[in-house]
Design an enzyme around this catalytic site. Structure first.
Site, PDB file in Angstrom:
ATOM      1  N   GLY A 100       1.508 -19.258 -10.391  1.00 58.12           N
ATOM      2  CA  GLY A 100       0.976 -18.399  -9.317  1.00 58.12           C
ATOM      3  C   GLY A 100       2.000 -18.246  -8.205  1.00 58.12           C
ATOM      4  O   GLY A 100       2.182 -17.162  -7.642  1.00 58.12           O
ATOM      5  N   TRP A 117       4.771 -15.993  -9.388  1.00 55.38           N
ATOM      6  CA  TRP A 117       4.317 -14.590  -9.416  1.00 55.38           C
ATOM      7  C   TRP A 117       4.694 -13.886  -8.115  1.00 55.38           C
ATOM      8  O   TRP A 117       5.000 -12.702  -8.104  1.00 55.38           O
ATOM      9  CB  TRP A 117       2.795 -14.558  -9.605  1.00 55.38           C
ATOM     10  N   HIS A 118       4.683 -14.652  -6.993  1.00 49.47           N
ATOM     11  CA  HIS A 118       4.961 -14.035  -5.698  1.00 49.47           C
ATOM     12  C   HIS A 118       6.412 -13.619  -5.521  1.00 49.47           C
ATOM     13  O   HIS A 118       6.696 -12.757  -4.685  1.00 49.47           O
ATOM     14  CB  HIS A 118       4.552 -14.974  -4.551  1.00 49.47           C
ATOM     15  N   GLY A 119       7.307 -14.225  -6.236  1.00 48.87           N
ATOM     16  CA  GLY A 119       8.695 -13.808  -6.084  1.00 48.87           C
ATOM     17  C   GLY A 119       9.640 -14.769  -6.758  1.00 48.87           C
ATOM     18  O   GLY A 119       9.284 -15.908  -7.070  1.00 48.87           O
ATOM     19  N   PHE A 156       6.053  -7.817  -3.863  1.00 46.83           N
ATOM     20  CA  PHE A 156       5.648  -8.617  -5.019  1.00 46.83           C
ATOM     21  C   PHE A 156       5.271  -7.727  -6.181  1.00 46.83           C
ATOM     22  O   PHE A 156       4.860  -8.146  -7.182  1.00 46.83           O
ATOM     23  CB  PHE A 156       4.479  -9.537  -4.650  1.00 46.83           C
TER      24      PHE A 156
END
Lengths: 308, 471
Positions: B321, B324-326, B471
């Site tokens: 997770g 996923w943001h970067g 994102f």
């Protein structure tokens, strides 16, 4: 009527009342707006002057407001020229070449109030192209006659165009930006220093990290301003204001001014004043303004007497 | 084309007007065209990418539905997962992994020069990839029927309000709305849309962007030049910046969709009122946390295979997770810290069977601790590097001197954030997301008037882009 439409109606009424308020009380919002609204009166001074009078317009921003001693200038010019002297001023705070060019055209040139000499007081960065606020341009500076050209040359995309036209139509929108400083500078502790610190760190980061920082300087607005004023017969004296640290005007500015036949006095480089003359490290105090004004007298007299 | 721009609202007015005049099938075609135009405004070159992802998953789902045996179904779901994630990895993570590999090889003296690979990040790639994957997985699980209309499916993927920053809507929720006529516009929908759009714009323009002005400064200057109160208030400012930014975007997305007859997923539910990390993830970026729960945590085994496996699953889910943001280790660490916090909380709460007693002052303490721990994790999220995190923590532990910046920041936080939090307190007490819609209209009018005036008179000194676009 359905409730949500009543709500929208209330919001519309509120905005209308505020719009009316903004139009009626706008001069209470800031001294700057007051000054902008007085520009037609300044132009009227020039227009009403006798044929024989020497008319000079002091143009710039706060550097001109604090740096030029207008009563002293009037007195000295009167004494030297032995004729009536009329001094008009246009120096909105934070303004730069875009505001000067379009503001001069709107309030003076297109209103038939052309001075003999335009004394343009500038800092190092104010004469190169860098449009700051399209809203202000729409609300205060660009005349109906210049709108087409301005739109073509300076409004890029829907966002700019919308802001320009909304500011032109609504005093509320045009003045909205003035409320926040009015409240925060007065009521938020330390806001002045904090805002300065944040702006400085942001501008340092921009210069260090942005590819735009390396973008070559251009002076298209200055060229448009000087070339567009030629037919009216006004002569231009561009003077850089002294600062605590000496500086030169950018080469691009000097070249553009020379090409257009304007006289340049690089006082920022040649007139060294002690640091005590700059109480806020940027603007001149009264004795400093007197020195700078006397420094400018010879070139102004030369222009008044028609000498190159 | 940002939601807080004149351009977007001109575009939306045209789209909504034409939409209202069309029949259902043409509405879908029109919305698809408008959505591709919207996406093309960010960078028209990536239109091919979104079209490719759409076609890939549309085709894979048809194959899954048509497959006669389990092996074929598995092949096509595998193909959809691998190909979609490969596209995401190439655009989002490849440059990062090349750089990190190069660093490792340099450290081992296996290469002398650093390698760099700069790939442009398409707007919202993580969002539309997850949309598409949720659909093929749902078809594979037989949770949703296969969509046979390419137009409908393409609209589900690219529907402009949610395209570049969510919420991540499920095929089970949004696809049925695309595939049948939407309800006619009525006062209830208009009321809901107006509320969501106005509150969303307020959260973005007033709360997020004004807080960004403070937070950006604190994270821009060297930490050594700051005092602890400045760092602390900078972190608070960032906490409300990211909340206002993302919740604002989601709210506007839901509002504009509501005006066109669509119901999108609620993405935020007063997250800073959370009393523990589990509660926080039930309130923050709900569409992502439930996506990760349903498509990652549960397939990994969830909490069905003993405590140790549950903890492992939690940590893996949160680490991914974070990623996923970067493409940055700080995001991975942020996810990891949240994972560990969830594990510790689960352990303290007795394996998730019970909660802490939450009454009176205990509740207040619990809220205060949770809020500050969330803020501490935001430090990891926002910092440019681990070095900056360490420096800021060092400042927080040593240099307690009150400054002029701290006074200003505190006053601005009180001015911009406290009124909104008071409003959320009222909502929390009522236990309703849209409690304002059930009060008498003059109160609502007053509330909206305050929002509009704040937006008009207190815009930020500098405008910031939406954080989640990255994102």
């Amino acid at each position: 009527m359905k409730n949500e439409f009543k709500i929208l109606l209330c919001l519309a009424c509120l905005l209308l009342v505020l719009e009316a308020g903004a139009r009626v009380f706008e001069t209470l919002l800031s001294k700057d707006v007051q000054h902008l609204r007085e520009l037609p009166a300044q132009a009227e001074k020039l227009r009403a002057a006798s044929q024989d009078a020497f008319k000079i317009l002091v143009l710039g921003n706060s550097l001109a407001r604090c740096g030029v001693d207008a009563p002293l200038l009037t007195k000295e010019l009167k004494q030297q020229l032995q004729r009536e002297v009329v001094v008009a001023v246009m120096h909105p705070d934070g303004s730069r070449v875009e505001e000067w060019a379009y503001g001069y055209r709107r309030f003076f040139q297109q209103a038939g109030a052309v001075p003999d000499v335009v004394l343009l007081i500038t800092g190092r960065v104010h004469l190169t192209d860098q449009l700051k606020s399209v809203s202000d341009m729409g609300a205060f500076y660009v005349s109906g006659q210049d709108t087409g050209f301005f739109a073509q040359s300076s409004l890029h995309g829907i966002e700019d165009t919308s802001r320009f036209w909304v500011a032109r139509a609504s005093a509320l929108f045009a003045h909205a930006d003035r409320v926040q400083p009015l409240v925060f500078y007065r009521f938020v502790p330390g806001y002045d220093a904090t805002a300065q610190g944040i702006n400085q760190s942001a501008s340092r980061a921009l210069t260090a990290g942005s590819p735009h920082a390396a973008k070559p300087l251009t002076c298209q607005t200055l060229a448009f301003f000087l070339d567009g004023s030629k037919p009216s017969g006004a002569r231009f004296l561009i003077a850089s204001a002294p600062m605590p640290e000496p500086y030169s005007l950018p080469v691009e500015v000097l070249e553009t001014a020379t090409r257009a036949g304007a006289l340049v006095v690089d006082a920022g480089k040649t007139l060294a004043l002690p640091v005590e003359r700059f109480p806020d490290r940027y603007h001149l105090d009264d004795p400093g303004a007197e020195t700078f004004t006397r420094f400018l007298l010879p070139p102004i007299l030369n222009l008044a007497k028609g000498r190159p | 084309m940002w939601f807080n721009s004149f351009g977007f609202w001109l575009y939306f007015a045209v789209v909504a007007l034409v939409y209202a005049l069309l029949t259902w099938k043409w509405q879908n075609r029109w919305l698809l065209l408008a959505s591709y135009f919207f996406y093309g405004c960010f960078d028209w070159r990536f239109l091919a990418l979104i079209f490719f992802c759409t076609a890939l998953n549309y085709h894979a789902a048809l194959r899954i539905a048509a497959a006669s045996d389990e092996a074929r179904r598995k092949f096509w779901i595998g193909w959809s997962l691998v190909a979609s994630l490969l596209v995401l990895c190439v655009f989002k993570y490849l440059g990062f992994f090349v750089q990190e590999t190069s660093r490792l090889l340099q450290a081992l003296h296996l290469t002398a020069h650093p390698w760099t690979l700069e790939i442009m990040l398409p707007a919202g790639i993580s969002f539309f990839t997850f949309h598409a994957l949720s659909y093929t997985i749902d078809v594979y699980r037989r949770d949703t029927p296969v969509c046979r209309s390419f137009t409908d499916f393409a609209l589900f993927i690219s529907f402009f309000p949610q395209l570049v920053a969510g919420p991540i809507n499920r095929s089970t929720q949004l696809l049925p709305q695309v595939a049948k006529p939407r309800p006619k516009p009525d006062e209830a929908r208009f009321r809901q849309g107006l509320y969501l759009v106005l509150t969303g714009l307020f959260l973005k323009v007033v709360v997020a962007d004004n807080m960004a002005w403070l937070a950006d400064h604190v994270f821009r200057v060297p930490a050594s030049s700051l005092q602890a109160p400045e760092v602390l208030l900078g972190i608070y400012a960032f906490a409300f910046q990211i909340y206002g930014d993302f919740a604002g975007y989601s709210s506007i997305a839901c509002g504009t969709a509501a005006w066109m007859g669509f119901d999108l997923m609620t993405n935020f539910r007063r997250p800073y009122f959370a009393l523990d990390p589990r509660d926080f993830w039930a309130r923050w970026h709900i569409s992502l946390s439930t996506w990760l729960r349903d498509y990652l945590y549960i397939p990994l085994g969830g909490n069905r295979q003993g405590e140790w496996r549950t903890q492992r699953n939690l940590l893996v889910t949160m680490l991914l997770g974070g990623l996923w943001h970067g493409a940055s280790w700080t995001f991975v660490a942020w996810g990891g810290v949240h994972g560990l916090w969830l594990i510790i909380h689960r352990w303290l709460a007795g394996g998730g069977r019970g909660g802490f007693p939450a009454a009176g002052w205990r509740k207040l303490v619990q809220w205060c601790v949770t809020f500050h721990l969330i803020c501490l994790t935001w430090l990891l999220f926002r910092a440019e590097s681990f070095g900056q995190v360490v420096e800021m923590l060092h400042v927080l532990s040593s240099k307690w001197l009150w400054t002029s910046f701290a006074s200003t920041a505190l006053a601005l936080l009180a001015f911009f954030v406290v009124p909104w939090m008071l409003y959320e307190t009222w909502q929390e007490r009522r236990g309703q997301d849209e409690a304002l819609l059930s009060v008498a209209w003059p109160w609502r009018a007053l509330f909206y008037a305050v929002l509009v005036l704040m937006m008009l008179f207190f815009p930020p000194p500098t405008v910031s882009e939406f954080i989640y676009f990255r994102f």
